[in-house]
Scaffold this active site. Structure first.
Site, PDB file in Angstrom:
ATOM      1  N   LEU A 116       0.806  -1.207   0.000  1.00 56.84           N
ATOM      2  CA  LEU A 116       0.000   0.000   0.000  1.00 56.84           C
ATOM      3  C   LEU A 116       0.845   1.265   0.000  1.00 56.84           C
ATOM      4  O   LEU A 116       1.912   1.330   0.597  1.00 56.84           O
ATOM      5  CB  LEU A 116      -0.918   0.012   1.227  1.00 56.84           C
ATOM      6  CG  LEU A 116      -1.900  -1.157   1.393  1.00 56.84           C
ATOM      7  CD1 LEU A 116      -2.835  -0.887   2.564  1.00 56.84           C
ATOM      8  CD2 LEU A 116      -2.681  -1.433   0.125  1.00 56.84           C
TER       9      LEU A 116
ATOM     10  N   SER B  13       2.347   4.422  -7.430  1.00 58.98           N
ATOM     11  CA  SER B  13       2.162   3.049  -7.886  1.00 58.98           C
ATOM     12  C   SER B  13       3.075   2.143  -7.083  1.00 58.98           C
ATOM     13  O   SER B  13       4.197   2.534  -6.741  1.00 58.98           O
ATOM     14  CB  SER B  13       2.503   2.926  -9.374  1.00 58.98           C
ATOM     15  OG  SER B  13       2.591   1.572  -9.777  1.00 58.98           O
TER      16      SER B  13
ATOM     17  N   HIS C 295      -3.604   4.076  -2.261  1.00 57.86           N
ATOM     18  CA  HIS C 295      -4.508   3.095  -1.661  1.00 57.86           C
ATOM     19  C   HIS C 295      -5.148   3.658  -0.390  1.00 57.86           C
ATOM     20  O   HIS C 295      -6.352   3.488  -0.158  1.00 57.86           O
ATOM     21  CB  HIS C 295      -3.746   1.816  -1.282  1.00 57.86           C
ATOM     22  CG  HIS C 295      -3.110   1.103  -2.425  1.00 57.86           C
ATOM     23  ND1 HIS C 295      -1.745   1.049  -2.593  1.00 57.86           N
ATOM     24  CD2 HIS C 295      -3.643   0.397  -3.449  1.00 57.86           C
ATOM     25  CE1 HIS C 295      -1.462   0.335  -3.663  1.00 57.86           C
ATOM     26  NE2 HIS C 295      -2.594  -0.067  -4.208  1.00 57.86           N
TER      27      HIS C 295
END
Length: 287
Positions: free
Chosen positions: A33, A186, A37
Site C-alpha cells: 500500500l 504506484s 490506496h
C-alpha cells in the site's frame, strides 16, 4: 481491526457486526500500500460505517513473464497502513481460498473497452481483473467499492461489469494521488532506479501539456492527433522512456475519436516502460 484469511471468517465477521444503518465500503488492492490506496480507504471510511480492504496479489491478471513472483509484498506494513487509514478488516486470503480446486469460471467483459490501451498489450489482464473483483464482491457483499482513477480503464470495465450483471454495488472512482513531483503513485515505482525515477515524471508532464494546449484556444487545440503528438513529443524527449501507447479516446466507451467535443469527456492515457518497469497514467480532458 481484524486480519481475516478466509471467506468463512469474513462472512462470520459480517454476521457479527451491526449493519443496521451502516453501509459497507470495500477497497480491493494487491497490497504494498501507498498513499493512493490509503486515500481510497479514507474515502470509504468517510462514506460508510464499515470498511473492508483486501490484500491479494491476483495471479490471473499477470501474463507469463510478468512480475507476479517479484511483485512487492509486505502484509505487516499493509495491515498497519490500512488500520491507520480507517479499515475495520483486512482480508488477506491465500490463492487456494479464492480459486478453489477445480475452479474454471471466468468473467469477461468484451468489446473496445477491454481490447484497447492495456488490453492491447496485455490481452488476458482484464479477464483476470473482472474475475477476481466479481469473486471478491460475492465474498464481501459491499454497498460501495472504491477504485483509483490511475487505473481508469479498469474502473470503466468494472463499472460496465456491475451494470451488465446487475451487481448491487456502487462503484466509486477516486482521484489519482501523486508524488510531490507529479508521478502517479504506484506499487511498481519501487522498481525504478534513480535516473528512471527522475525521467518518469514525463508521463504526467506530457499529459499536463496536452491539457494546457486544449485550453489554449488554438485552432487545432481539440484535435486528437495534435494533442497526442504533444504528449508523445515530451515523453520521447526522455531517453529512457519507451512508449507502449499514447491514446486519447472517448472518456466513457474508449471508442476512437478525432476531436474533443464540447460537453464531452476524453481520456488521455499513456503507458511507458523504463527498463523493465511499465508505468501508466492518464488525464480526463474536456472543454
Amino acid at each position: 481491526m481484524s486480519m481475516i484469511k478466509t471467506a468463512a471468517e469474513l462472512e462470520a465477521w459480517c454476521r457479527s457486526v451491526d449493519r443496521r444503518n451502516k453501509t459497507l465500503g470495500f477497497v480491493p488492492t494487491m497490497g504494498y500500500l501507498h498513499e493512493g490506496h490509503c486515500s481510497l480507504i479514507k474515502a470509504a471510511k468517510s462514506q460508510n460505517g464499515l470498511v473492508v480492504a483486501s490484500v491479494f496479489v491476483n495471479p490471473t491478471q499477470f501474463a507469463p513473464g510478468e512480475d507476479f513472483e517479484s511483485y512487492p509484498r509486505d502484509i505487516g506494513r499493509d495491515y498497519k497502513l490500512a488500520r491507520e487509514a480507517g479499515a475495520d478488516v483486512v482480508f488477506n486470503p491465500e490463492v487456494g481460498e479464492i480459486y478453489v480446486p477445480g475452479s474454471s469460471t471466468v468473467i469477461e467483459v468484451t468489446g473496445n473497452i477491454t481490447k484497447k490501451l492495456c488490453g492491447a498489450s496485455r490481452p488476458t489482464h482484464f479477464e483476470g481483473v473482472t474475475t477476481i473483483v466479481s469473486i471478491l464482491f460475492n465474498i464481501v457483499r459491499p454497498d460501495n467499492a472504491y477504485f483509483g482513477q490511475k487505473d481508469a480503464q479498469q474502473a470503466l470495465i468494472i463499472k460496465k461489469m456491475v451494470r451488465d450483471l446487475h451487481i448491487p454495488v456502487e462503484v466509486i472512482v477516486c482521484p489519482i494521488v501523486r508524488e510531490m513531483d507529479g508521478l502517479a503513485m504506484s506499487s511498481r515505482n519501487v522498481y525504478l532506479n534513480p535516473e528512471e525515477r527522475k525521467q518518469a515524471t514525463c508521463l504526467n508532464v506530457g499529459l499536463q501539456k496536452a491539457a494546457e494546449y486544449l485550453a489554449s484556444g488554438a485552432v487545432d487545440c481539440r484535435s486528437v492527433t495534435r494533442l497526442t503528438e504533444i504528449i508523445e513529443s515530451h515523453i520521447h524527449s526522455r531517453d529512457l522512456a519507451v512508449i507502449d501507447y499514447v491514446k486519447i479516446l472517448d472518456g466513457e466507451t474508449l471508442d476512437d475519436i478525432t476531436a474533443i467535443e464540447p460537453g464531452k469527456t476524453a481520456l488521455a492515457a499513456v503507458a511507458v516502460k523504463f527498463g523493465k518497469t511499465r508505468l501508466i497514467d492518464n488525464r480526463v480532458l474536456s472543454i
